[in-house]
Design a protein around this motif. Sequence first.
Motif, PDB file in Angstrom:
ATOM      1  N   VAL A 133      -0.982 -19.806  -9.106  1.00 40.47           N
ATOM      2  CA  VAL A 133      -0.266 -19.742  -7.903  1.00 40.47           C
ATOM      3  C   VAL A 133      -0.471 -20.962  -6.985  1.00 40.47           C
ATOM      4  N   GLY A 134      -1.744 -21.260  -6.986  1.00 37.16           N
ATOM      5  CA  GLY A 134      -2.089 -22.431  -6.169  1.00 37.16           C
ATOM      6  C   GLY A 134      -1.342 -23.853  -6.593  1.00 37.16           C
ATOM      7  N   ILE A 135      -1.200 -24.084  -8.126  1.00 36.27           N
ATOM      8  CA  ILE A 135      -0.659 -24.930  -8.695  1.00 36.27           C
ATOM      9  C   ILE A 135       0.954 -25.243  -8.450  1.00 36.27           C
ATOM     10  N   ALA A 136       1.217 -24.021  -8.137  1.00 40.80           N
ATOM     11  CA  ALA A 136       2.848 -23.830  -7.989  1.00 40.80           C
ATOM     12  C   ALA A 136       3.415 -23.945  -6.558  1.00 40.80           C
ATOM     13  N   ILE A 137       2.474 -23.780  -5.492  1.00 42.26           N
ATOM     14  CA  ILE A 137       2.537 -23.956  -4.068  1.00 42.26           C
ATOM     15  C   ILE A 137       2.510 -25.575  -3.587  1.00 42.26           C
ATOM     16  N   PRO A 138       3.884 -25.807  -3.204  1.00 44.60           N
ATOM     17  CA  PRO A 138       3.874 -27.561  -2.772  1.00 44.60           C
ATOM     18  C   PRO A 138       2.936 -27.460  -1.219  1.00 44.60           C
ATOM     19  N   ASN A 139       2.571 -28.508  -1.178  1.00 44.36           N
ATOM     20  CA  ASN A 139       1.602 -28.866  -0.019  1.00 44.36           C
ATOM     21  C   ASN A 139       2.533 -28.543   1.453  1.00 44.36           C
ATOM     22  N   PHE A 140       3.683 -28.877   1.397  1.00 44.50           N
ATOM     23  CA  PHE A 140       4.307 -28.959   2.789  1.00 44.50           C
ATOM     24  C   PHE A 140       4.598 -27.376   3.125  1.00 44.50           C
ATOM     25  N   TRP A 141       4.881 -26.624   2.060  1.00 45.55           N
ATOM     26  CA  TRP A 141       5.387 -25.270   2.346  1.00 45.55           C
ATOM     27  C   TRP A 141       4.106 -24.500   2.407  1.00 45.55           C
ATOM     28  N   VAL A 195     -10.943 -36.457 -13.177  1.00 44.49           N
ATOM     29  CA  VAL A 195      -9.798 -35.663 -12.430  1.00 44.49           C
ATOM     30  C   VAL A 195     -10.050 -35.713 -10.873  1.00 44.49           C
ATOM     31  N   MET A 196     -11.293 -35.696 -10.354  1.00 48.68           N
ATOM     32  CA  MET A 196     -11.463 -35.915  -8.843  1.00 48.68           C
ATOM     33  C   MET A 196     -11.103 -37.393  -8.395  1.00 48.68           C
ATOM     34  N   GLY A 197     -11.410 -38.448  -9.417  1.00 48.25           N
ATOM     35  CA  GLY A 197     -10.845 -39.529  -8.957  1.00 48.25           C
ATOM     36  C   GLY A 197      -9.410 -39.820  -8.912  1.00 48.25           C
ATOM     37  N   LEU A 198      -8.604 -39.139  -9.709  1.00 47.21           N
ATOM     38  CA  LEU A 198      -7.465 -39.081  -9.545  1.00 47.21           C
ATOM     39  C   LEU A 198      -6.915 -38.331  -8.321  1.00 47.21           C
ATOM     40  N   GLN A 199      -7.578 -37.159  -8.166  1.00 43.03           N
ATOM     41  CA  GLN A 199      -6.933 -36.279  -7.039  1.00 43.03           C
ATOM     42  C   GLN A 199      -7.324 -37.005  -5.704  1.00 43.03           C
ATOM     43  N   PHE A 200      -8.218 -37.949  -5.373  1.00 45.64           N
ATOM     44  CA  PHE A 200      -8.484 -38.772  -4.257  1.00 45.64           C
ATOM     45  C   PHE A 200      -7.211 -39.477  -4.022  1.00 45.64           C
ATOM     46  N   ALA A 201      -6.645 -39.911  -5.015  1.00 45.91           N
ATOM     47  CA  ALA A 201      -5.254 -40.641  -4.941  1.00 45.91           C
ATOM     48  C   ALA A 201      -4.190 -39.831  -4.624  1.00 45.91           C
ATOM     49  N   GLU A 202      -3.965 -38.641  -5.053  1.00 44.83           N
ATOM     50  CA  GLU A 202      -2.978 -37.663  -4.751  1.00 44.83           C
ATOM     51  C   GLU A 202      -2.859 -37.156  -3.162  1.00 44.83           C
ATOM     52  N   LEU A 203      -4.690 -37.105  -2.775  1.00 44.90           N
ATOM     53  CA  LEU A 203      -4.817 -36.726  -1.497  1.00 44.90           C
ATOM     54  C   LEU A 203      -4.372 -37.716  -0.397  1.00 44.90           C
ATOM     55  N   LEU A 204      -4.502 -38.870  -0.922  1.00 43.24           N
ATOM     56  CA  LEU A 204      -4.165 -40.076  -0.002  1.00 43.24           C
ATOM     57  C   LEU A 204      -2.681 -39.916   0.276  1.00 43.24           C
ATOM     58  N   ALA A 205      -1.978 -40.094  -0.948  1.00 46.56           N
ATOM     59  CA  ALA A 205      -0.530 -39.924  -0.857  1.00 46.56           C
ATOM     60  C   ALA A 205       0.053 -38.685  -0.117  1.00 46.56           C
ATOM     61  N   GLY A 206      -0.529 -37.568  -0.500  1.00 39.89           N
ATOM     62  CA  GLY A 206      -0.136 -36.370   0.264  1.00 39.89           C
ATOM     63  C   GLY A 206      -0.158 -36.425   1.618  1.00 39.89           C
ATOM     64  N   THR A 207      -0.976 -37.229   2.130  1.00 37.41           N
ATOM     65  CA  THR A 207      -1.127 -37.224   3.637  1.00 37.41           C
ATOM     66  C   THR A 207      -0.075 -37.608   4.191  1.00 37.41           C
ATOM     67  N   ILE A 208       0.742 -38.266   3.653  1.00 38.78           N
ATOM     68  CA  ILE A 208       2.305 -38.867   4.288  1.00 38.78           C
ATOM     69  C   ILE A 208       2.998 -37.615   4.773  1.00 38.78           C
ATOM     70  N   VAL A 209       3.207 -36.498   3.864  1.00 34.97           N
ATOM     71  CA  VAL A 209       3.827 -35.452   4.121  1.00 34.97           C
ATOM     72  C   VAL A 209       3.299 -34.619   5.173  1.00 34.97           C
ATOM     73  N   ILE A 249       3.281 -45.165   7.673  1.00 42.10           N
ATOM     74  CA  ILE A 249       4.148 -45.500   6.695  1.00 42.10           C
ATOM     75  C   ILE A 249       5.532 -45.018   6.904  1.00 42.10           C
ATOM     76  N   PHE A 250       5.603 -43.747   7.014  1.00 41.22           N
ATOM     77  CA  PHE A 250       6.844 -42.990   7.080  1.00 41.22           C
ATOM     78  C   PHE A 250       7.722 -43.662   8.318  1.00 41.22           C
ATOM     79  N   GLN A 251       7.231 -43.961   9.410  1.00 43.66           N
ATOM     80  CA  GLN A 251       7.873 -44.421  10.653  1.00 43.66           C
ATOM     81  C   GLN A 251       8.433 -45.835  10.451  1.00 43.66           C
ATOM     82  N   SER A 252       7.421 -46.685   9.743  1.00 39.32           N
ATOM     83  CA  SER A 252       7.702 -48.020   9.427  1.00 39.32           C
ATOM     84  C   SER A 252       8.740 -48.249   8.411  1.00 39.32           C
TER      85      SER A 252
END
Length: 317
Positions: free
Chosen positions: A138-146, A243-257, A271-274
């Motif tokens: 269930v956790g994998i299927a849930i989008p971060n923003f939702w 996987v933790m190293g890859l996930q840190f990149a995902e967390l940094l990218a996820g901060t935009i949303v 970044i979004f405003q720029s």
Amino acid sequence: MSLFLFKRLITLIATLVGTSVVVFLVLEILPGNAAQILMGPDASPEAVATLAQKLGLDRPAAGRYWEWVTGMLHGDLGLSYAYSSPVSELVLERMTLTVPLALMAMTLTTVLALAAGIYAAARHNKAGDVGIMGLTQVGIAIPNFWFAILLILLFSVQLKWLSAGGFPGWEDEGILGGLRALLLPALSLAVVQAAILARITRSAVLEVLREDFVRTARAKGVSQRATLWGHVLRNAMIPVITVMGLQFAELLAGTIVVETVFSLPGVGRLIFQSILNRDVIVVRNCVMLLATMVVLVNFVVDVLYAAIDPRVKASDI
């Protein structure tokens, strides 16, 4: 060990150089013009051309790339087109929020994932294992923003325990107040990553549990808990750390949303405003900064490989 670190440093530098080239070229070929955005749609072509010349947008791409790289090496990131202030000041101000948010989310991810993964592996094919794996699905299927919106509805609108958005600042509310404001955003970032990491942890632990040394430890009377935490976990950490190293990149990218959902003044929202303002110099430096952080994290992961399993270092020499 010195040769191992030297080879990793060479790879790190080469990756950063290649990343800088890709980031610069991608932003160069994107449509849009900062001068046109700043002057407005009704501006005359002459006025737009004058502003573009003032901003240096009419210069050759190679010269602008070299100026950008040398400026980064000297700590000079240039001036923002939209904010008319040094990019370094804008980024550093926003990093005081984004870095603690990413670290807090990574901490929650690690704690939740290791606990759930080890618990599920210790109860393989039992009710606890099935329940944990169902929750991770269930956790994998849930989008971060939702999930972030659900957290706001529950803890801010219904229970009124936490703020729905905004950041009071570290000076006004202190460390505890700042962490409290970042709790919901960090949790919304951590849930999906924790679900993925929990499944990886479970698989890695189950694989190590089948090894002969684990059966030997159990035959000598070592308890299951001591075997899991003292013998199994360290040997199962290689894929988990990857996987933790890859996930840190995902967390940094996820901060935009997530920063946009919670109205947080972090690097992601900058970044979004720029992007909307076609402030290419800010976008370029922010993306390069995030990429550098990801590369550095991967470098640390490689070093941790050698610390956890000396065979990795030996095979690389």
